[in-house]
Scaffold this active site. Structure first.
Site, PDB file in Angstrom:
ATOM      1  N   CYS A 171       2.058 -23.832  -8.277  1.00  0.00           N
ATOM      2  CA  CYS A 171       1.548 -22.550  -7.772  1.00  0.00           C
ATOM      3  C   CYS A 171       0.127 -22.707  -7.212  1.00  0.00           C
ATOM      4  CB  CYS A 171       1.573 -21.523  -8.902  1.00  0.00           C
ATOM      5  SG  CYS A 171       0.871 -19.941  -8.416  1.00  0.00           S
ATOM      6  N   CYS A 214       9.946 -13.002  -2.157  1.00  0.00           N
ATOM      7  CA  CYS A 214       8.834 -13.803  -2.699  1.00  0.00           C
ATOM      8  C   CYS A 214       9.254 -15.265  -2.859  1.00  0.00           C
ATOM      9  CB  CYS A 214       8.343 -13.227  -4.029  1.00  0.00           C
ATOM     10  SG  CYS A 214       9.623 -13.069  -5.272  1.00  0.00           S
ATOM     11  N   ASP A 254      -7.111  -9.881 -20.313  1.00  0.00           N
ATOM     12  CA  ASP A 254      -6.800 -11.166 -19.723  1.00  0.00           C
ATOM     13  C   ASP A 254      -7.149 -12.369 -20.614  1.00  0.00           C
ATOM     14  OD1 ASP A 254      -5.829 -12.829 -17.851  1.00  0.00           O
ATOM     15  OD2 ASP A 254      -7.552 -12.752 -16.497  1.00  0.00           O
ATOM     16  N   CYS A 311       7.290 -18.249  -0.851  1.00  0.00           N
ATOM     17  CA  CYS A 311       6.364 -19.114  -1.605  1.00  0.00           C
ATOM     18  C   CYS A 311       6.310 -20.501  -0.955  1.00  0.00           C
ATOM     19  CB  CYS A 311       6.832 -19.227  -3.061  1.00  0.00           C
ATOM     20  SG  CYS A 311       5.802 -20.367  -3.995  1.00  0.00           S
ATOM     21  N   CYS A 366       6.199  -8.534  -1.050  1.00  0.00           N
ATOM     22  CA  CYS A 366       7.053  -7.732  -1.939  1.00  0.00           C
ATOM     23  C   CYS A 366       7.251  -6.313  -1.374  1.00  0.00           C
ATOM     24  CB  CYS A 366       6.440  -7.665  -3.331  1.00  0.00           C
ATOM     25  SG  CYS A 366       7.444  -6.710  -4.472  1.00  0.00           S
ATOM     26  N   CYS A 398      16.856  -8.744  -3.699  1.00  0.00           N
ATOM     27  CA  CYS A 398      15.710  -9.218  -2.901  1.00  0.00           C
ATOM     28  C   CYS A 398      15.295 -10.633  -3.316  1.00  0.00           C
ATOM     29  CB  CYS A 398      14.531  -8.253  -3.092  1.00  0.00           C
ATOM     30  SG  CYS A 398      13.034  -8.783  -2.238  1.00  0.00           S
ATOM     31  N   CYS A 423      -3.776 -17.028  -4.550  1.00  0.00           N
ATOM     32  CA  CYS A 423      -2.747 -16.876  -3.514  1.00  0.00           C
ATOM     33  C   CYS A 423      -2.088 -15.523  -3.734  1.00  0.00           C
ATOM     34  CB  CYS A 423      -1.714 -18.003  -3.644  1.00  0.00           C
ATOM     35  SG  CYS A 423      -0.193 -17.762  -2.693  1.00  0.00           S
TER      36      CYS A 423
HETATM   37  S1  SF4 Z   1       9.552  -9.787  -3.336  1.00  0.00           S
HETATM   38 FE1  SF4 Z   1       9.226  -8.266  -4.982  1.00  0.00          FE
HETATM   39  S2  SF4 Z   1      11.160  -7.144  -5.094  1.00  0.00           S
HETATM   40 FE2  SF4 Z   1      11.557  -9.000  -3.914  1.00  0.00          FE
HETATM   41  S3  SF4 Z   1      12.291 -10.453  -5.437  1.00  0.00           S
HETATM   42 FE3  SF4 Z   1      10.099 -10.788  -5.270  1.00  0.00          FE
HETATM   43  S4  SF4 Z   1       9.191  -9.520  -6.844  1.00  0.00           S
HETATM   44 FE4  SF4 Z   1      11.284  -8.806  -6.569  1.00  0.00          FE
HETATM   45  S1  SF4 Z   2       0.970 -17.163  -6.011  1.00  0.00           S
HETATM   46 FE1  SF4 Z   2       2.110 -19.012  -6.598  1.00  0.00          FE
HETATM   47  S2  SF4 Z   2       4.200 -18.289  -6.828  1.00  0.00           S
HETATM   48 FE2  SF4 Z   2       3.140 -16.744  -5.614  1.00  0.00          FE
HETATM   49  S3  SF4 Z   2       3.504 -17.342  -3.467  1.00  0.00           S
HETATM   50 FE3  SF4 Z   2       1.563 -18.230  -4.095  1.00  0.00          FE
HETATM   51  S4  SF4 Z   2       2.139 -20.297  -4.734  1.00  0.00           S
HETATM   52 FE4  SF4 Z   2       4.002 -19.093  -4.747  1.00  0.00          FE
END
Ligand code: SF4
Ligand code: SF4
Length: 315
Positions: free
Chosen positions: A212, A189, A129, A193, A246, A186, A239
Site C-alpha cells: 500500500c 477501488c 488513532d 489501486c 469510491c 462494485c 494515497c
Molecule cells: S470503491 Fe467503495 S463501494 Fe466500491 S468496492 Fe471499493 S469501497 Fe466498496
Molecule cells: S491507499 Fe493503498 S489500498 Fe488504497 S489505492 Fe492507495 S495503494 Fe491502494
C-alpha cells in the site's frame, strides 16, 4: 450487568461539539480480533511491529480503561477539494491541515467533561488513532458505517472522508445497532489501486500494507522496492486513490452531506508545500519548520526526501 442509560443527550452534546456522527457500542471483545491476528500473522502489517506488540491490549477495551462499559464513537469530516499541480508534492487529504490527533482529542476531552459532570465518579479515556483499539470495529458496532472492500469505514450518507475518534467510559450507555451494509458488486477501488494492495483472502477483503502506497510513503523505513516505487506515482505522503474512486464519496444532489468540504479550520490546507525538487533537497532545519504541527512529519526527514525523489523519477 449495570442498567443501560439512554444516550440521546450525550449524542446532542457530541454533535454540538462539531462531530459529524456519533453512536455508542458496548465495551466488549472486538469482533475482528481473530481476523486481525491472522492478518498480522500473514505479514500484512509489514514493518509496523507495534501492531503485534499492542495485540494484548487490543483484546478488550477494559485493558485500556478499567471498568469500561461503553465506547462512544464519533466521526469528523476532513474532506476538502484538492488540485494537484504537476511537480508539487501530492499529500493525502487527511494530512493537509494540522495534526488531527490534537483536534479530535480536544473535542473528545470536552465530551468527557460533560459525561463526568452528568455522571459523577465516572471515568473516560479518549482514543484517537494512536491507542491500541479497533476504531472501525467499534464505529461499526456503534452504527456509524460498514466496512468497504477498501477496508475503510463507509457511511453511505457521508462517504469515508472522516476521522474516527473513540471515547471509552465507565458509564453504561444503551448501545446502538451495528451498521449493516456493503459495497455490492462494485470493485472500483480494487481496479484502481496501483499496487494491488487490496486482496481477497479468507472470505474477506484485506489490505496488504506491504504493497500500500500509504504505508510505503509514511511508515516504511529505507528504500522502497523498485517495482513498487514505480507505482507510487506522484504520491508523496499517503494515497487517496481507493477513496477518490469510491461511489460513496461522490457528491449527490439528493444527498447534501456527501462530498462536502470540512468545516474544521484546522483540517484545511495550512501551508504551501515546496516543489518536489526542493523537497528532495530540503535541509533539516527547513523540514523541521515546514512540518511542525503537521501529520506529514510522520514520514520523517529521510522518508520524505526519498518519496520526493521517487515522485520525480515517476514523472
Ligand atoms: S470503491 Fe467503495 S463501494 Fe466500491 S468496492 Fe471499493 S469501497 Fe466498496
Ligand atoms: S491507499 Fe493503498 S489500498 Fe488504497 S489505492 Fe492507495 S495503494 Fe491502494
Amino acid at each position: 450487568m449495570p442498567e443501560r442509560l439512554p444516550s440521546e443527550r450525550l449524542k446532542e452534546e457530541a454533535l454540538a461539539l462539531g462531530f459529524q456522527s456519533v453512536g455508542v457500542a458496548a465495551a466488549d471483545r472486538p469482533p475482528h480480533l481473530d481476523a486481525y491476528r491472522q492478518w498480522v500473522g500473514k505479514g500484512y502489517g509489514a514493518s509496523m511491529s507495534y501492531l503485534t506488540r499492542h495485540l494484548p491490549l487490543k483484546e478488550h477495551p477494559g485493558k485500556l480503561l478499567e471498568g469500561a462499559q461503553s465506547i462512544v464513537a464519533v466521526t469528523l469530516n476532513y474532506n476538502q477539494p484538492v488540485e494537484h499541480k504537476p511537480g508539487s508534492p501530492r499529500i493525502a487529504r487527511y494530512a493537509l491541515g494540522r495534526d488531527y490527533h490534537k483536534v479530535l482529542r480536544n473535542k473528545l476531552r470536552k465530551l468527557a467533561s460533560w459525561i463526568r459532570n452528568e455522571y459523577p465518579g465516572s471515568v473516560c479515556r479518549p482514543c484517537v488513532d494512536s491507542a491500541p483499539i479497533f476504531e472501525r470495529d467499534f464505529a461499526n458496532l456503534a452504527g456509524l458505517g460498514f466496512f468497504g472492500k477498501n477496508t475503510m469505514l463507509i457511511d453511505p450518507k457521508r462517504g469515508s472522508w472522516f476521522f474516527i475518534g473513540l471515547l471509552l467510559t465507565t458509564v453504561a450507555f444503551e448501545p446502538d445497532h451495528p451498521f449493516e451494509g456493503g459495497c455490492g458488486s462494485c470493485t472500483k477501488c480494487i481496479d484502481a489501486c496501483p499496487t494491488g494492495a487490496i486482496v481477497y483472502e479468507d472470505q474477506r477483503w484485506q489490505l496488504d500494507a506491504r504493497r500500500c502506497i500509504s504505508y510505503l510513503t509514511i511508515e516504511h523505513p529505507g528504500e522502497i522496492d523498485a517495482e513498487l516505487a514505480s507505482k507510487v506515482g506522484e504520491w508523496t505522503f499517503g494515497c487517496d486513490i481507493c477513496q477518490e474512486v469510491c461511489p460513496f464519496n461522490q457528491p449527490r444532489e439528493n444527498n447534501p452531506e456527501r462530498g462536502v468540504p470540512t468545516e474544521e479550520p484546522d483540517f484545511k490546507q495550512l501551508r504551501t508545500w515546496p516543489s518536489l525538487v526542493e523537497l528532495s533537497q530540503i535541509a533539516i532545519a527547513d523540514w523541521d519548520e515546514l512540518t511542525r504541527g503537521s501529520p506529514v512529519r510522520r514520514a520523517g526527514f529521510d522518508g520524505i526526501k526519498r518519496n520526493a525523489k521517487i515522485n520525480i523519477a515517476n514523472r
